[in-house]
Design an enzyme around this catalytic site. Structure first.
Site, PDB file in Angstrom:
ATOM      1  N   ASP A  44      46.815   8.062  49.082  1.00  0.00           N
ATOM      2  CA  ASP A  44      48.236   8.863  48.918  1.00  0.00           C
ATOM      3  C   ASP A  44      48.264   9.589  47.595  1.00  0.00           C
ATOM      4  OD1 ASP A  44      50.350  10.512  49.912  1.00  0.00           O
ATOM      5  OD2 ASP A  44      51.644   8.865  48.482  1.00  0.00           O
ATOM      6  N   GLU A  46      51.055  11.594  44.707  1.00  0.00           N
ATOM      7  CA  GLU A  46      52.585  12.672  44.582  1.00  0.00           C
ATOM      8  C   GLU A  46      52.768  13.814  43.612  1.00  0.00           C
ATOM      9  OE1 GLU A  46      55.779  11.011  45.901  1.00  0.00           O
ATOM     10  OE2 GLU A  46      54.531   9.821  47.177  1.00  0.00           O
ATOM     11  N   ASN A  93      60.425  10.535  44.897  1.00  0.00           N
ATOM     12  CA  ASN A  93      59.504  10.037  44.594  1.00  0.00           C
ATOM     13  C   ASN A  93      60.175   8.958  43.221  1.00  0.00           C
ATOM     14  OD1 ASN A  93      58.705  11.438  42.359  1.00  0.00           O
ATOM     15  ND2 ASN A  93      57.812  12.070  43.372  1.00  0.00           N
ATOM     16  N   HIS A 191      57.385   6.741  49.785  1.00  0.00           N
ATOM     17  CA  HIS A 191      57.440   8.169  48.649  1.00  0.00           C
ATOM     18  C   HIS A 191      56.208   7.089  46.989  1.00  0.00           C
ATOM     19  CE1 HIS A 191      58.359  10.421  51.680  1.00  0.00           C
ATOM     20  NE2 HIS A 191      59.709  10.175  51.925  1.00  0.00           N
ATOM     21  N   ASP A 196      51.993   3.848  49.725  1.00  0.00           N
ATOM     22  CA  ASP A 196      52.330   4.970  50.978  1.00  0.00           C
ATOM     23  C   ASP A 196      50.908   4.781  51.751  1.00  0.00           C
ATOM     24  OD1 ASP A 196      55.184   6.269  51.334  1.00  0.00           O
ATOM     25  OD2 ASP A 196      54.688   8.113  50.948  1.00  0.00           O
TER      26      ASP A 196
END
Length: 222
Positions: A44, A46, A93, A191, A196
């Site tokens: 994942d 961000e 986040n 997040h 995640d």
């Protein structure tokens, strides 16, 4: 982070086309691929926004696994962006400028991530086009080869496995956190990339279990 328009066309960085994810849609073959011993990397990102051509990756998290369980250590790196982090991103986040002031630059982190993934692992992500696009845009900026790994999108995988969820009145039923709540998958730090990624892995494994009989059913002959 997940953007909503999963069919958005890839952009370009410096005249170089950003590769789309090579999405694996033959879901009836998924169990065979997994049981055959392939290594998977759930990951994942961000980011500072939704446009890979202009925005930046803030964090990459990943876990590597196969049919026997987790392989080695997880991958978890913050990145120091070129521009200040927008306040609305921090609200989502909780990554702020102070947290990343001593983090390594993007080029260093994406190189480490590409090495972690390798060339033969199957990538797994929720709304995979978004994450692959951002990683590849960052690799282009760093003058490094883009990821071309086979990729499983757990968003489309879950829609295939649980089509009746689309009939529910409450929307957002295919979001990662919504599916985690539905299936009792523990969310420790929503997040944030590493958690995640772990949740994505557990969702992937749950879908494999729930669809095992369908995957092993022979195709109907005409």
């Amino acid at each position: 982070m997940q953007q909503n328009n999963e069919d958005e066309c890839p952009g370009e960085i410096g005249g170089i086309k950003i590769e789309k994810a090579r999405l694996f849609r033959a879901f009836k073959q998924m169990a065979a691929l997994f049981e055959g011993g392939r290594v998977f990397v759930a990951f994942d990102t961000e980011t500072t926004g939704l446009k890979a051509e202009n925005d930046e990756v803030l964090e990459i998290g990943a876990v590597k696994f196969n049919k026997d369980g987790l392989i080695g250590e997880s991958f978890n790196r913050l990145i120091k962006p070129v521009k200040p982090i927008p306040s609305f991103i921090t609200a989502i986040n909780h990554i702020d400028d102070e947290m990343v002031k001593d983090a390594p630059p993007a080029a260093e982190v994406v190189k480490s991530f590409a090495d972690y993934v390798g060339k033969k692992s199957v990538l797994v992500a929720h709304n995979a086009r978004f994450d692959v696009k951002f990683v590849n845009a960052t690799l282009i900026r760093a003058g490094l080869p883009q990821l071309k790994n086979l990729t499983v999108d757990t968003l489309t995988f879950s829609r295939w496995a649980y089509p009746l969820l689309a009939n529910e009145a409450e929307k957002g039923q295919y979001k990662l956190q919504s599916l985690a709540r539905r299936f009792g998958i523990e969310v420790l730090n929503a997040h944030r990339a590493e958690d995640d990624a772990r949740v994505c892995m557990e969702l992937f494994l749950r879908i494999l279990r729930d669809t095992d009989s369908v995957q092993k059913k022979p195709e109907r002959q005409n």
